[in-house]
Design an enzyme around this catalytic site. Structure first.
Site, PDB file in Angstrom:
ATOM      1  N   ASN A  58      -9.946   0.019  -0.190  1.00 48.09           N
ATOM      2  CA  ASN A  58      -8.485   0.062  -0.204  1.00 48.09           C
ATOM      3  C   ASN A  58      -7.982  -0.517  -1.525  1.00 48.09           C
ATOM      4  O   ASN A  58      -8.094  -1.713  -1.770  1.00 48.09           O
ATOM      5  CB  ASN A  58      -7.961  -0.742   0.987  1.00 48.09           C
ATOM      6  CG  ASN A  58      -6.450  -0.680   1.120  1.00 48.09           C
ATOM      7  OD1 ASN A  58      -5.753  -0.260   0.197  1.00 48.09           O
ATOM      8  ND2 ASN A  58      -5.945  -1.104   2.260  1.00 48.09           N
ATOM      9  N   CYS A 118       0.812  -1.225   0.000  1.00 49.84           N
ATOM     10  CA  CYS A 118       0.000   0.000   0.000  1.00 49.84           C
ATOM     11  C   CYS A 118       0.843   1.271   0.000  1.00 49.84           C
ATOM     12  O   CYS A 118       0.332   2.351  -0.297  1.00 49.84           O
ATOM     13  CB  CYS A 118      -0.964   0.002   1.178  1.00 49.84           C
ATOM     14  SG  CYS A 118      -2.147  -1.345   1.122  1.00 49.84           S
ATOM     15  N   HIS A 121      -3.331   7.544   2.274  1.00 46.57           N
ATOM     16  CA  HIS A 121      -3.688   6.217   1.769  1.00 46.57           C
ATOM     17  C   HIS A 121      -5.125   5.926   2.191  1.00 46.57           C
ATOM     18  O   HIS A 121      -5.515   6.209   3.328  1.00 46.57           O
ATOM     19  CB  HIS A 121      -2.734   5.174   2.362  1.00 46.57           C
ATOM     20  CG  HIS A 121      -3.135   3.763   2.067  1.00 46.57           C
ATOM     21  ND1 HIS A 121      -3.511   3.360   0.815  1.00 46.57           N
ATOM     22  CD2 HIS A 121      -3.235   2.666   2.862  1.00 46.57           C
ATOM     23  CE1 HIS A 121      -3.816   2.071   0.839  1.00 46.57           C
ATOM     24  NE2 HIS A 121      -3.668   1.632   2.075  1.00 46.57           N
TER      25      HIS A 121
HETATM   26  N1  COA Z   1     -18.852  -8.169   9.218  1.00 49.09           N
HETATM   27  C1  COA Z   1     -19.366  -8.432  10.443  1.00 49.09           C
HETATM   28  N2  COA Z   1     -18.607  -8.820  11.478  1.00 49.09           N
HETATM   29  C2  COA Z   1     -17.291  -8.947  11.261  1.00 49.09           C
HETATM   30  C3  COA Z   1     -16.705  -8.708  10.005  1.00 49.09           C
HETATM   31  C4  COA Z   1     -17.541  -8.301   8.973  1.00 49.09           C
HETATM   32  N3  COA Z   1     -17.086  -8.032   7.724  1.00 49.09           N
HETATM   33  N4  COA Z   1     -15.364  -8.907  10.096  1.00 49.09           N
HETATM   34  C5  COA Z   1     -15.129  -9.269  11.367  1.00 49.09           C
HETATM   35  N5  COA Z   1     -16.279  -9.305  12.074  1.00 49.09           N
HETATM   36  C6  COA Z   1     -16.487  -9.625  13.467  1.00 49.09           C
HETATM   37  C7  COA Z   1     -15.385 -10.486  14.045  1.00 49.09           C
HETATM   38  O1  COA Z   1     -15.624 -11.836  13.776  1.00 49.09           O
HETATM   39  C8  COA Z   1     -15.471 -10.141  15.518  1.00 49.09           C
HETATM   40  O2  COA Z   1     -16.513 -10.898  16.076  1.00 49.09           O
HETATM   41  P1  COA Z   1     -16.386 -11.507  17.579  1.00 49.09           P
HETATM   42  O3  COA Z   1     -16.270 -10.290  18.472  1.00 49.09           O
HETATM   43  O4  COA Z   1     -17.653 -12.258  17.737  1.00 49.09           O
HETATM   44  O5  COA Z   1     -15.154 -12.344  17.553  1.00 49.09           O
HETATM   45  C9  COA Z   1     -15.904  -8.688  15.532  1.00 49.09           C
HETATM   46  O6  COA Z   1     -16.454  -8.430  14.230  1.00 49.09           O
HETATM   47  C10 COA Z   1     -14.769  -7.713  15.797  1.00 49.09           C
HETATM   48  O7  COA Z   1     -13.687  -8.059  14.962  1.00 49.09           O
HETATM   49  P2  COA Z   1     -12.370  -7.224  14.929  1.00 49.09           P
HETATM   50  O8  COA Z   1     -11.405  -7.848  13.970  1.00 49.09           O
HETATM   51  O9  COA Z   1     -11.903  -6.966  16.342  1.00 49.09           O
HETATM   52  O10 COA Z   1     -12.926  -5.859  14.322  1.00 49.09           O
HETATM   53  P3  COA Z   1     -12.188  -4.481  14.174  1.00 49.09           P
HETATM   54  O11 COA Z   1     -12.915  -3.451  14.912  1.00 49.09           O
HETATM   55  O12 COA Z   1     -10.704  -4.600  14.395  1.00 49.09           O
HETATM   56  O13 COA Z   1     -12.402  -4.172  12.641  1.00 49.09           O
HETATM   57  C11 COA Z   1     -11.112  -4.183  10.626  1.00 49.09           C
HETATM   58  C12 COA Z   1     -11.837  -5.024  11.669  1.00 49.09           C
HETATM   59  C13 COA Z   1     -10.503  -5.117   9.609  1.00 49.09           C
HETATM   60  C14 COA Z   1     -12.137  -3.277   9.943  1.00 49.09           C
HETATM   61  C15 COA Z   1     -10.038  -3.312  11.325  1.00 49.09           C
HETATM   62  O14 COA Z   1      -9.233  -4.122  12.161  1.00 49.09           O
HETATM   63  C16 COA Z   1      -9.160  -2.602  10.364  1.00 49.09           C
HETATM   64  O15 COA Z   1      -9.597  -1.775   9.606  1.00 49.09           O
HETATM   65  N6  COA Z   1      -7.838  -2.894  10.396  1.00 49.09           N
HETATM   66  C17 COA Z   1      -6.904  -2.284   9.513  1.00 49.09           C
HETATM   67  C18 COA Z   1      -7.015  -2.922   8.175  1.00 49.09           C
HETATM   68  C19 COA Z   1      -6.266  -2.204   7.119  1.00 49.09           C
HETATM   69  O16 COA Z   1      -6.487  -1.055   6.906  1.00 49.09           O
HETATM   70  N7  COA Z   1      -5.397  -2.934   6.428  1.00 49.09           N
HETATM   71  C20 COA Z   1      -4.662  -2.454   5.330  1.00 49.09           C
HETATM   72  C21 COA Z   1      -3.574  -1.551   5.803  1.00 49.09           C
HETATM   73  S1  COA Z   1      -2.770  -0.904   4.408  1.00 49.09           S
END
Ligand code: COA
Length: 314
Positions: A270, A115, A240
């Site tokens: 993204n 990225c 980004h």
């Molecule tokens: N829809 C519904 N629920 C979802 C889901 C989706 N698409 N994806 C995950 N969940 C659930 C999980 O299973 C978890 O459930 P649980 O509490 O029963 O175990 C819950 O939501 C929370 O998951 P978590 O991973 O802690 O969520 P989060 O708040 O961290 O959000 C992201 C997830 C991916 C949106 C977030 O971590 C993020 O944006 N990270 C950075 C990613 C990124 O930008 N990457 C590229 C960098 S260049």
């Protein structure tokens, strides 16, 4: 006289026709529009058509940037393509784009920094132009993320999309690009990766989120200090486009109101190395930037890699 700087003179971008919105995606995996919008700010993403790849999209974006610059492909003497999703292992995407554009002879190579790829490519082109090794550069960020995403993994597939963005840089006596800053820390490789060729992207979302917020906050400070500037001197943040919450956190560190932040993540998700040039072109199309304004570009991605570029709009 030797040029001391490079100036960004034009932008172009391309998003494939097919739009996949959160509602449709909710019929593929167990998720919802509300969940995706609340956690990421993403409403929809674009998907490359069957048979359409990174070379196609990069060429479209490049043609638009060349047209905006009023240049012919033969005016370009350096092509750098940032991509994580080349159509072929080799030749490089840059060589294949060069052939499509028809400017044989120009140096052409790819940069792989996930990225952060576009910032790495921009910094590289800037060095070529400052040193006099090239005069006019085409820098492209392009991704076909849909080919490496696991469409059954709801924790990652909601985030990514396909597209391309391009800029033209020209050697100049005045800035232009004031400074670029690049970093990497390979110890974090496993948090965000495609473990092997032919496999899918895997990510530990929470850990990536925390690192992104921290490193982007740091690089913004590093960029300001290197140029003897205060955060209030920045007119526009062009971040980004990974997640609206990461973007907001960086804007808060700069005390920059969101009206001064270019946000396009909602409509294309993204697009990895294409995110920053897509956002740039979006703002240019809307005539947002004024000559003399200071733009701060930044990105974070797999590797981990992160980087920034400060430029004065001309
Ligand atoms: N829809 C519904 N629920 C979802 C889901 C989706 N698409 N994806 C995950 N969940 C659930 C999980 O299973 C978890 O459930 P649980 O509490 O029963 O175990 C819950 O939501 C929370 O998951 P978590 O991973 O802690 O969520 P989060 O708040 O961290 O959000 C992201 C997830 C991916 C949106 C977030 O971590 C993020 O944006 N990270 C950075 C990613 C990124 O930008 N990457 C590229 C960098 S260049």
């Amino acid at each position: 006289m030797m040029p001391n700087y490079s100036q960004l003179i034009a932008t172009g971008s391309y998003l494939p026709e097919r739009v996949l919105d959160n509602h449709e995606l909710s019929t593929w995996v167990d998720t919802s529009d509300e969940w995706i919008v609340a956690r990421t700010g993403i409403h929809s993403r674009h998907l490359a058509a069957e048979g359409q790849g990174s070379v196609d999209m990069a060429t479209r974006a490049a043609e638009r940037a060349l047209a905006a610059a009023g240049l012919q492909a033969t005016d370009i003497d350096l092509i750098i393509v940032a991509t994580t999703t080349p159509d072929q292992i080799f030749p490089s995407t840059a060589c294949l784009v060069q052939a499509r554009l028809g400017n044989q002879g120009a140096a052409a190579f790819d940069v792989q920094a996930v990225c952060t790829g576009f910032i790495y490519a921009l910094a590289t082109a800037d060095q070529f132009l400052r040193s006099g090794a090239a005069t006019t550069a085409l820098v492209i960020g392009v991704e076909t993320m849909s080919r490496i995403v696991d469409w059954q993994d709801r924790s990652t597939c909601i985030l990514f999309g396909d597209g391309a963005g391009a800029v033209i840089l020209r050697a100049a006596q005045q800035p232009g690009i004031l400074s670029t800053h690049l970093h990497a820390d390979g110890r974090y490789a496993e948090l965000l990766q495609v473990p092997q060729a032919e496999s899918h992207l895997t990510m530990q979302g929470n850990a990536v989120f925390r690192m992104a917020v921290r490193t982007l906050g740091d690089i913004v400070q590093e960029t300001l200090s290197a140029n003897g500037l205060q955060s209030s001197d920045i007119d526009w943040l062009v971040p980004h486009q990974a997640n609206i919450r990461i973007i907001q956190a960086t804007a808060e560190k700069l005390a920059l109101p969101m009206e001064r932040v270019v946000v396009t993540v909602g409509k294309h998700g993204n697009v990895s190395a294409a995110s920053v040039p897509l956002a740039l072109d979006h703002a240019v199309q809307r005539n947002c930037f004024r000559p003399g304004q200071l733009l701060l570009l930044e990105a974070f991605g797999g590797g981990f890699t992160w980087g920034s570029a400060l430029l004065r709009w001309t």
